[in-house]
Design a protein around this motif. Sequence first.
Motif, PDB file in Angstrom:
ATOM      1  N   GLN A 191      54.639  -6.930   2.879  1.00 44.30           N
ATOM      2  CA  GLN A 191      53.996  -8.244   2.834  1.00 44.30           C
ATOM      3  C   GLN A 191      54.941  -9.309   3.376  1.00 44.30           C
ATOM      4  OE1 GLN A 191      52.684  -9.016  -1.179  1.00 44.30           O
ATOM      5  NE2 GLN A 191      51.309  -7.273  -1.196  1.00 44.30           N
ATOM      6  N   GLU A 192      56.183  -9.266   2.920  1.00 45.06           N
ATOM      7  CA  GLU A 192      57.185 -10.236   3.383  1.00 45.06           C
ATOM      8  C   GLU A 192      57.449 -10.086   4.873  1.00 45.06           C
ATOM      9  OE1 GLU A 192      60.681  -9.872   1.027  1.00 45.06           O
ATOM     10  OE2 GLU A 192      59.702 -10.490  -0.841  1.00 45.06           O
ATOM     11  N   GLU A 193      57.530  -8.832   5.344  1.00 47.66           N
ATOM     12  CA  GLU A 193      57.811  -8.590   6.755  1.00 47.66           C
ATOM     13  C   GLU A 193      56.676  -9.083   7.644  1.00 47.66           C
ATOM     14  OE1 GLU A 193      60.450  -7.158   8.677  1.00 47.66           O
ATOM     15  OE2 GLU A 193      61.406  -7.863   6.842  1.00 47.66           O
ATOM     16  N   ILE A 194      55.452  -8.755   7.276  1.00 50.08           N
ATOM     17  CA  ILE A 194      54.305  -9.164   8.086  1.00 50.08           C
ATOM     18  C   ILE A 194      54.195 -10.674   8.127  1.00 50.08           C
ATOM     19  CG2 ILE A 194      51.774  -9.167   8.186  1.00 50.08           C
ATOM     20  CD1 ILE A 194      51.870  -6.290   7.135  1.00 50.08           C
ATOM     21  N   LYS A 195      54.396 -11.321   6.981  1.00 49.26           N
ATOM     22  CA  LYS A 195      54.300 -12.781   6.937  1.00 49.26           C
ATOM     23  C   LYS A 195      55.413 -13.429   7.749  1.00 49.26           C
ATOM     24  CE  LYS A 195      52.495 -16.655   5.753  1.00 49.26           C
ATOM     25  NZ  LYS A 195      51.212 -17.066   6.366  1.00 49.26           N
ATOM     26  N   ARG A 196      56.611 -12.851   7.687  1.00 50.65           N
ATOM     27  CA  ARG A 196      57.737 -13.398   8.462  1.00 50.65           C
ATOM     28  C   ARG A 196      57.454 -13.313   9.956  1.00 50.65           C
ATOM     29  NH1 ARG A 196      61.630 -11.222  11.350  1.00 50.65           N
ATOM     30  NH2 ARG A 196      61.172  -9.092  10.663  1.00 50.65           N
ATOM     31  N   ILE A 197      56.991 -12.161  10.404  1.00 51.52           N
ATOM     32  CA  ILE A 197      56.714 -11.973  11.827  1.00 51.52           C
ATOM     33  C   ILE A 197      55.569 -12.878  12.264  1.00 51.52           C
ATOM     34  CG2 ILE A 197      55.848 -10.315  13.530  1.00 51.52           C
ATOM     35  CD1 ILE A 197      57.388  -8.155  11.941  1.00 51.52           C
ATOM     36  N   GLN A 198      54.525 -12.959  11.455  1.00 55.37           N
ATOM     37  CA  GLN A 198      53.387 -13.827  11.793  1.00 55.37           C
ATOM     38  C   GLN A 198      53.830 -15.273  11.953  1.00 55.37           C
ATOM     39  OE1 GLN A 198      51.677 -16.058   9.223  1.00 55.37           O
ATOM     40  NE2 GLN A 198      50.340 -16.840  10.830  1.00 55.37           N
ATOM     41  N   THR A 199      54.681 -15.737  11.046  1.00 51.06           N
ATOM     42  CA  THR A 199      55.159 -17.123  11.097  1.00 51.06           C
ATOM     43  C   THR A 199      56.085 -17.343  12.280  1.00 51.06           C
ATOM     44  OG1 THR A 199      54.983 -17.300   8.687  1.00 51.06           O
ATOM     45  CG2 THR A 199      56.357 -18.922   9.808  1.00 51.06           C
ATOM     46  N   ASP A 200      57.022 -16.421  12.479  1.00 55.55           N
ATOM     47  CA  ASP A 200      58.002 -16.574  13.568  1.00 55.55           C
ATOM     48  C   ASP A 200      57.331 -16.586  14.938  1.00 55.55           C
ATOM     49  OD1 ASP A 200      59.986 -16.649  11.694  1.00 55.55           O
ATOM     50  OD2 ASP A 200      60.746 -14.627  12.075  1.00 55.55           O
ATOM     51  N   LEU A 201      56.308 -15.755  15.132  1.00 55.19           N
ATOM     52  CA  LEU A 201      55.667 -15.627  16.434  1.00 55.19           C
ATOM     53  C   LEU A 201      54.441 -16.518  16.600  1.00 55.19           C
ATOM     54  CD1 LEU A 201      55.854 -11.750  17.026  1.00 55.19           C
ATOM     55  CD2 LEU A 201      57.448 -13.525  17.768  1.00 55.19           C
ATOM     56  N   GLY A 202      54.029 -17.176  15.528  1.00 55.14           N
ATOM     57  CA  GLY A 202      52.841 -18.015  15.624  1.00 55.14           C
ATOM     58  C   GLY A 202      51.563 -17.221  15.809  1.00 55.14           C
TER      59      GLY A 202
END
Length: 370
Positions: free
Chosen positions: A187-198
């Motif tokens: 969950q943390e990884e997916i949210k981090r990537i989603q936020t970082d890449l827009g």
Amino acid sequence: MGSRTDISLKPGVQGASLSLEALRKDFGHSTAVRSINLELEPGRFLTLLGASGSGKTTTLMMIAGFVEPTSGTIHINGRDVTTLPAHKRDIGMVFQNYALFPHLTVLENVGFALKMRGVDKAETRDRSLEFLRLVGLGDFSTRYPHQLSGGQQQRVALARALVFSPSLVLMDEPLGALDRRLRLQMQEEIKRIQTDLGLTVVYVTHDQEEALTMSDDIAVMEDGRIASYSSPRQTYETPSNRFTANFIGESNFLQGRVAAHEDGATLIEIAGQTCRVAGEPTAPSNASASVFVRPERLRLVTAADGIANAMACRFVSQLYLGESIIYTVELADGQKLKIRRPNRGVGAEIGAGMPLWVGFEPQNARILLS
């Protein structure tokens, strides 16, 4: 270079807008999705949350192009894609079962989408390695899926979905097969990537905690319809209807009768006590109503002084959860309530036979008429 290598030269993934207009899907005489309307801005993380059979996966499959709508339209970045085949929609897809090719290495699995799009070998390798590093698997490129843990396989599936810079990423219960520890990590990884890449993400789950943790917006689905559409905080704290309040988290519904409206609040008679609830819904005096309060927003005390909306009650039971204790109490009219108290390790324990009052702050309750 191949004729479409430009997709691998994008520095990041550009999120798309998504619009669903009167989207409907019938299977014979059964309707799975009923005229859904939805507008999603670029870079948002939307979760379709609902029980099995609510229509969330069918909605996702129509967006993906795997299921043809009975009626309605789908627009991605303003372009009508309703009749486009799935491979022409510029969508990345992550499934619950990973759907990795067992005979291909991790690197080959990630690069498969680029290969199918005509990207040359060197560019495919560089881009695939870049996204493997992004998901923390840069050193696993030569391994095969069976040599990875479930969490690692899901990371490979995520990298494969992102590597060709899709405008929209769809995820169908992607963490359902993982244990709790791995699920929280992913969950943390997916949210981090989603936020970082827009990224723009549409995510399907039945897990309420997952939806609250990861989402920018939550669409709670019921019987093929969107019952509510709001932020996680609004969905949890100020649900728009009883179904949403009852579906998300634990809920208390105090049955009462509207006594009056005054100074921006509503007075409700509950178990012989007049309680003040913030807000003035359109309910006439003497109308029946439910007062919705979360268990953690109720206070349970041994003296009524200083507590808002105090109602006498009796102890019924308790459930010890370690970090908190859930008490069940009964009001004078027989209504039962659950109160969640943090376990701070101080104060006297509450038990049978003690004089007790339960209460809540007016702003921590909500009147739901339906």
